[in-house]
Design a protein around this motif. Structure first.
Motif, PDB file in Angstrom:
ATOM      1  N   ILE A 254       0.832  -1.207   0.000  1.00 34.24           N
ATOM      2  CA  ILE A 254       0.000   0.000   0.000  1.00 34.24           C
ATOM      3  C   ILE A 254       0.868   1.259   0.000  1.00 34.24           C
ATOM      4  O   ILE A 254       0.589   2.220  -0.716  1.00 34.24           O
ATOM      5  CB  ILE A 254      -0.942  -0.019   1.219  1.00 34.24           C
ATOM      6  CG1 ILE A 254      -1.988  -1.103   1.002  1.00 34.24           C
ATOM      7  CG2 ILE A 254      -1.607   1.336   1.416  1.00 34.24           C
ATOM      8  CD1 ILE A 254      -2.708  -1.505   2.251  1.00 34.24           C
ATOM      9  N   ALA A 258       0.795   4.165  -2.659  1.00 32.59           N
ATOM     10  CA  ALA A 258       0.589   5.560  -2.272  1.00 32.59           C
ATOM     11  C   ALA A 258       1.720   6.438  -2.805  1.00 32.59           C
ATOM     12  O   ALA A 258       1.481   7.549  -3.311  1.00 32.59           O
ATOM     13  CB  ALA A 258       0.494   5.660  -0.750  1.00 32.59           C
ATOM     14  N   LEU A 283      -5.219   7.360   1.928  1.00 33.23           N
ATOM     15  CA  LEU A 283      -5.230   6.057   1.265  1.00 33.23           C
ATOM     16  C   LEU A 283      -4.489   5.015   2.098  1.00 33.23           C
ATOM     17  O   LEU A 283      -4.988   3.909   2.338  1.00 33.23           O
ATOM     18  CB  LEU A 283      -4.554   6.215  -0.100  1.00 33.23           C
ATOM     19  CG  LEU A 283      -4.453   4.962  -0.939  1.00 33.23           C
ATOM     20  CD1 LEU A 283      -5.810   4.659  -1.543  1.00 33.23           C
ATOM     21  CD2 LEU A 283      -3.429   5.137  -2.048  1.00 33.23           C
ATOM     22  N   SER A 284      -3.307   5.410   2.566  1.00 29.08           N
ATOM     23  CA  SER A 284      -2.515   4.436   3.349  1.00 29.08           C
ATOM     24  C   SER A 284      -3.235   4.064   4.628  1.00 29.08           C
ATOM     25  O   SER A 284      -3.363   2.878   4.964  1.00 29.08           O
ATOM     26  CB  SER A 284      -1.147   5.003   3.709  1.00 29.08           C
ATOM     27  OG  SER A 284      -0.608   5.688   2.638  1.00 29.08           O
ATOM     28  N   ALA A 286      -6.351   4.255   5.343  1.00 29.98           N
ATOM     29  CA  ALA A 286      -7.581   3.513   5.084  1.00 29.98           C
ATOM     30  C   ALA A 286      -7.275   2.070   4.716  1.00 29.98           C
ATOM     31  O   ALA A 286      -7.939   1.140   5.176  1.00 29.98           O
ATOM     32  CB  ALA A 286      -8.344   4.188   3.948  1.00 29.98           C
ATOM     33  N   ALA A 287      -6.253   1.881   3.894  1.00 31.96           N
ATOM     34  CA  ALA A 287      -6.027   0.539   3.362  1.00 31.96           C
ATOM     35  C   ALA A 287      -5.226  -0.351   4.305  1.00 31.96           C
ATOM     36  O   ALA A 287      -5.421  -1.556   4.343  1.00 31.96           O
ATOM     37  CB  ALA A 287      -5.313   0.641   2.021  1.00 31.96           C
ATOM     38  N   ASN A 703     -11.691  -1.850   4.323  1.00 33.07           N
ATOM     39  CA  ASN A 703     -10.487  -1.066   4.039  1.00 33.07           C
ATOM     40  C   ASN A 703     -10.363  -0.835   2.534  1.00 33.07           C
ATOM     41  O   ASN A 703     -10.020   0.257   2.087  1.00 33.07           O
ATOM     42  CB  ASN A 703      -9.227  -1.799   4.519  1.00 33.07           C
ATOM     43  CG  ASN A 703      -9.036  -1.643   6.009  1.00 33.07           C
ATOM     44  OD1 ASN A 703      -9.830  -0.990   6.670  1.00 33.07           O
ATOM     45  ND2 ASN A 703      -7.997  -2.246   6.539  1.00 33.07           N
ATOM     46  N   GLU A 706     -12.755   1.878   1.386  1.00 32.79           N
ATOM     47  CA  GLU A 706     -12.299   3.214   1.772  1.00 32.79           C
ATOM     48  C   GLU A 706     -11.175   3.679   0.849  1.00 32.79           C
ATOM     49  O   GLU A 706     -11.198   4.791   0.304  1.00 32.79           O
ATOM     50  CB  GLU A 706     -11.781   3.217   3.221  1.00 32.79           C
ATOM     51  CG  GLU A 706     -12.888   3.040   4.256  1.00 32.79           C
ATOM     52  CD  GLU A 706     -12.337   2.731   5.643  1.00 32.79           C
ATOM     53  OE1 GLU A 706     -11.169   3.063   5.915  1.00 32.79           O
ATOM     54  OE2 GLU A 706     -13.073   2.142   6.444  1.00 32.79           O
ATOM     55  N   ALA A 707     -10.182   2.791   0.667  1.00 37.15           N
ATOM     56  CA  ALA A 707      -9.019   3.160  -0.139  1.00 37.15           C
ATOM     57  C   ALA A 707      -9.412   3.283  -1.610  1.00 37.15           C
ATOM     58  O   ALA A 707      -8.962   4.206  -2.300  1.00 37.15           O
ATOM     59  CB  ALA A 707      -7.925   2.117   0.030  1.00 37.15           C
ATOM     60  N   ASN A 731     -11.925   5.642   9.464  1.00 38.22           N
ATOM     61  CA  ASN A 731     -11.000   4.628   9.935  1.00 38.22           C
ATOM     62  C   ASN A 731     -10.878   4.649  11.444  1.00 38.22           C
ATOM     63  O   ASN A 731     -10.849   3.617  12.106  1.00 38.22           O
ATOM     64  CB  ASN A 731      -9.646   4.895   9.313  1.00 38.22           C
ATOM     65  CG  ASN A 731      -8.956   3.613   9.008  1.00 38.22           C
ATOM     66  OD1 ASN A 731      -8.183   3.143   9.814  1.00 38.22           O
ATOM     67  ND2 ASN A 731      -9.299   3.012   7.891  1.00 38.22           N
TER      68      ASN A 731
END
Ligand code: ATP
Length: 905
Positions: A254, A258, A283-284, A286-287, A703, A706-707, A731
């Protein structure tokens, strides 16, 4: 004043000198003196290793790659003066550490509770009676009885030893057992040569002994080697480790994505760095499944506690996973499938069969011959039978409250009660005889022998044991007038078959008169020189709950096999009563010996009842069943069962009956020795595995959703439907609440109606991966859908984003309810009613969403705005449609896999 010099070490003193120095007697301490010494010396426990300071333990939770990433992001956002973002990121970090800290505490509590449940016990003489005490209660001066399989509970000086061999590797590193005897040793003998001593923590591998406690707790030899036992069991299993490392690699992946995104956005799309950086961070965060390892550990801790409540104590955590995939349970009979509350009901001697009446262990009741009551005093054969049962016996009977209780082996207690009934002498019959020597019972030779003397110059050997074993030692039998007559093996074998066929355990009694000077008993004194007295039949009824549990196992696709040391006919009768599948076909240990490995594997799979087996047979059977790809749970209690327990996929030892050696070799210890607890443990094992799977199945797609939302917007050059800050918020509030609720999920209905999971099935099956992809896609679609709907209707950017944000959370909640039922429909009242934890989390998340949507200060921080009522309804409706879609997809899948367990609920 003691006549013995105080400096002389105990091993160099004679037994009498030791007793004198410790101011005790061979009959043990009385309760008052024991209590006084307990005050003086404290508990017989090794000091606890020092605990790390709570603050240090808390800080340790920041030592984690994921946290470093987040902290790095917090620093950069702070440099960019995005203070709110910095605050939210730091909140995520702190909440994670707090959750980690709490779960660690919980896990430690679970392990500590289990350690307490496994506290070793010791057989002690107090007030002249044999008692079983928590080993922590021992004090110097106590007289302790040890036998094969025991861990020595304190440092002891031997007073009596019979064939005693002890493995002292824990102290001396020497794994070959050493012989122990009563004779004093030289004063300067090294630890390993002090043959008159037994050291705390070492293992008795053969024989029996009686010894006096000379040192307890930290004063023992093992106590002096500080730190030796201070290892702490960590709460992890291969599966969790696997997930841990998966989470790490996923994080690396991830972060790379990113970083690429950052480069792509900056150099190709020429977006402003500050904004772009926030998207990359969002992004990070979330994932990356930062909460996953902690939630999985909690799931395990909850499982350990649930099993402990059901009397199954997990000694090795990976067993939790293995238990869920067990396909064969090999159980012993006595005490596990039966109650181990024996009562002698029949006595066959001198051509007659006597019926024995009475209740429980009460040593009073009538023995009948037909309609006539009989007394031993009137019949010399009955006198010998009473002596054999009373003297070849280590049990004790005592009256407690309204009934009679037994100390020691229940079968011996039943025999003692029989002797009481025959003689009318109550709980201590034939007390005029004293034991001079003995050959302890061993499941290899299946008999026990004693040499006894009275005060009138008589000496006798009495033997009791398995009929085949005892008959093989006999030359003749007692006739009606107690005179020896030729042995009639045919008659006795028929008699055995008859008693055993009714499910009774049958024991043979034999004797021999010897000269008074005879004081040492050897096996050579028995061989072909005994006179058979007769047979005793004992009943040991099946446990009703074991019958139910066997049926439950069968429904769960688990074969149950009985491996007993008892007679084939007894085993067959009990197997039928318990409801084993193939109870007619019985293989004995001798049969097994004639088979080669391949034939044994066939026989092991097909047969469900094995009789007259020895521990080596158990080992061969486990290996054979494993060779056929089965996952084997095996029970055991004796010292010789350790190899089979270790070899089994799930070794299960008996907590009450089991030796310490068996417990230590086992993965699981049953506090109540009950087969039903094995079935309960399997059910819990399956539940834990399911819950681990549910946690993962919930975490990864949410996750992903979200991402995915951020990723798609950036790659497709669309407006962001949810801001990175809002993603951080989602998150923050959902990851540690909603995901965590799944750790507490109870067993799904129908769990014990599914076949066992294949042992090596990967956690991330193709099906799970598909589910993750599907859900991620649906979530992304729903979020974008709502966002475009809102902008289409002319809603402001802030409202559109607030609606998208709430849609995301609503979907996660619906998905949570969906995932509770992986193997059956989610559309039942039970599924919707859920657990208090679930509703607690749900309420917390809902309240948080209302707060961020409607409270002005939070609106200011997160750029949200109030959602009108009908738009709110629409969001919930979208959630419901999403739920319907995933549920229909699941039903199709279940229907195809033929595992639709709707009937289960
Ligand atoms: P399981 O393996 O189901 O617990 P078990 O208790 O019969 O069955 P073992 O303890 O190996 O297995 O006993 C084997 C046989 O030895 C018994 O059937 C009995 O005939 C005999 N036996 C058991 N205990 C004693 C004892 N204390 N003294 C003499 N003989 C015994």
């Amino acid at each position: 004043m003691s006549s013995v010099r105080n400096e002389t070490p105990f091993h160099a003193l004679t037994a009498e000198q030791v007793l004198e120095r410790l101011q005790t007697t061979a009959a043990g301490l009385d309760a008052a003196e024991a209590a006084r010494r307990r005050q003086q010396y404290g508990p017989n426990r090794l000091p606890e290793p020092p605990q790390r300071h709570p603050l240090l333990r808390f800080l340790a939770h920041f030592h984690n790659v994921l946290i470093y990433v987040l902290l790095g992001a917090a620093v950069v956002t702070a440099l960019l003066a995005h203070w709110v973002d910095t605050g939210v990121i730091l909140a995520v970090v702190v909440i994670n550490a707090v959750i980690g800290f709490i779960q660690e505490g919980r896990a430690e509590q679970a392990m500590a509770a289990i350690r307490d449940m496994l506290a070793p016990r010791a057989a002690v003489l107090r007030d002249g009676h044999r008692q079983s005490l928590d080993a922590a209660e021992l004090v110097p001066g106590d007289i302790v009885l040890v036998e094969a399989g025991d861990r020595v509970p304190a440092d002891l000086r031997l007073l009596e030893a019979r064939g005693l061999k002890v493995e002292e590797a824990i102290l001396t590193g020497e794994s070959v057992p050493v012989d122990k005897s009563v004779a004093p040793c030289p004063e300067d003998a090294a630890l390993g040569d002090r043959s008159a001593m037994l050291f705390s923590g070492t293992l008795v591998v053969a024989g029996t002994g009686r010894a006096v406690v000379v040192a307890t707790g930290a004063n023992t030899e093992i106590g002096r080697i500080s730190g030796m036992l201070s290892r702490v069991e960590t709460l992890t299993t291969p599966l969790v480790q696997q997930m841990d490392s998966f989470a790490r690699w996923l994080s690396a992946f991830i972060l790379l994505v990113a970083a690429s995104l950052l480069l792509y956005g900056y150099f190709i799309r020429h977006l402003p760095f500050g904004e772009l950086f926030m998207v990359a961070v969002g992004l990070s965060v979330a994932a990356i499944p930062e909460g996953l390892p902690a939630v999985l550990t909690i799931t395990l801790a909850v499982g350990v506690q649930a099993m402990a409540r059901r009397n199954a104590i997990v000694r090795r955590l990976p067993a939790i996973e293995t238990l869920g995939s067990v396909s064969v349970i090999c159980s012993d009979k006595t005490g596990t499938l039966t109650r181990n509350e024996m009562v002698a009901t029949a006595l066959a001697a001198a051509g007659e069969v006597y019926a024995v009446e009475g209740d429980g262990y009460a040593p009073e009741g009538t023995v009948w011959l037909g309609q006539a009551p009989v007394r031993a005093i009137e019949d010399p054969v009955l006198i010998e039978a009473a002596r054999a049962t009373a003297l070849c016996n280590d049990a004790a009977l005592y009256q407690a409250g309204d009934g009679w209780r037994a100390e020691g082996d229940p079968m011996e207690a039943a025999l003692l009660a029989l002797a009481g009934k025959l003689t009318g002498e109550g709980p201590q019959p034939c007390a005029e005889w004293t034991r001079t020597d003995a050959i302890p019972f061993d499941s290899a030779h299946r008999y026990m022998a004693v040499l006894v003397h009275d005060h009138e110059g008589h000496a006798r050997i009495y033997v009791k044991g398995a009929p085949e074993a005892v008959l093989a030692l006999c030359a003749d039998q007692l006739g009606a007038g107690a005179e020896p007559v030729p042995l009639d093996p045919g008659h006795w074998h028929a008699q055995v078959e008859q008693l055993a066929g009714a499910g009774q355990r049958v024991l043979a009694l034999a004797m021999r008169a010897v000269p008074q000077e005879h004081t040492v008993l050897n096996t050579a004194d028995l061989d072909g020189r005994l006179t058979l007295i007769g047979l005793v039949g004992l009943i040991d009824p099946p446990r009703p709950e074991a019958i139910e549990a066997v049926a439950e196992c069968h429904a769960a696709g688990i074969r149950v096999k009985m491996i007993t040391g008892d007679h084939a006919a007894t085993a067959r009768a009990i197997a039928a009563q318990i409801g084993l599948r193939n109870s007619e076909r019985v293989l004995t240990g001798n049969d097994l010996e004639t088979l080669d490995d391949a034939a044994l594997a066939d026989a092991a799979v097909e047969t469900d009842v094995f009789a007259r087996t020895s521990p080596e047979h158990k080992l061969r059977l486990v290996t054979a069943l494993q060779a056929r790809g089965l996952t084997v749970a095996m029970t055991g209690d004796g010292v010789n069962d350790a190899p089979a327990l270790k070899r089994a996929d799930a070794g299960i030892a008996m907590g009450q009956r089991g030796s310490e050696a068996a417990k230590e070799a086992a993965d699981l210890v049953l506090a109540d020795d009950n087969f039903a607890s094995i079935a309960a443990a399997v059910r819990e094992g399956r539940t834990v595995y399911d819950n681990i799977k549910k946690v993962i199945s919930w975490t990864l797609p949410t996750n992903g959703g979200e991402a995915g939302t951020l990723l798609l917007a950036l790659l497709a050059g669309l407006a962001l439907p949810i801001t990175p800050l809002q993603i951080l918020w989602v998150n923050l509030i959902t990851a540690v609440t909603l995901g965590l609720a799944l750790a507490f999920e109870p067993t799904e209905p129908g769990t014990m109606r599914r076949p066992p999971r294949p042992r090596h099935e990967p956690l991330l099956t193709g099906q799970l991966v598909w589910q993750i992809v599907l859900t991620t896609a649906l979530v992304v679609a729903a979020v974008f859908g709502i966002y475009s709907y809102a902008t289409d209707r002319g809603h402001s950017e802030a409202l559109a984003q607030t609606m998208a944000l709430n849609t995301l959370v609503v979907l996660e909640i619906f998905y949570l309810f969906f995932i509770r039922r992986m193997h059956s429909t989610s559309l039942t009242w039970a599924a919707v009613r859920a657990t208090p934890v679930m509703w607690g989390c749900l309420l917390a998340v809902t309240a948080a969403q209302f707060a961020i949507t409607y409270l002005a200060p939070l609106q200011g921080v997160f750029g949200t705005t109030a959602i009108p009522f009908w738009d709110g309804v629409l969001i919930v409706a979208v959630g419901a449609v999403f739920f319907a879609l995933v549920e229909v997809e699941k039903q199709m899948r279940l229907a195809l896999s033929g595992r639709n367990d709707r009937r289960a609920s």
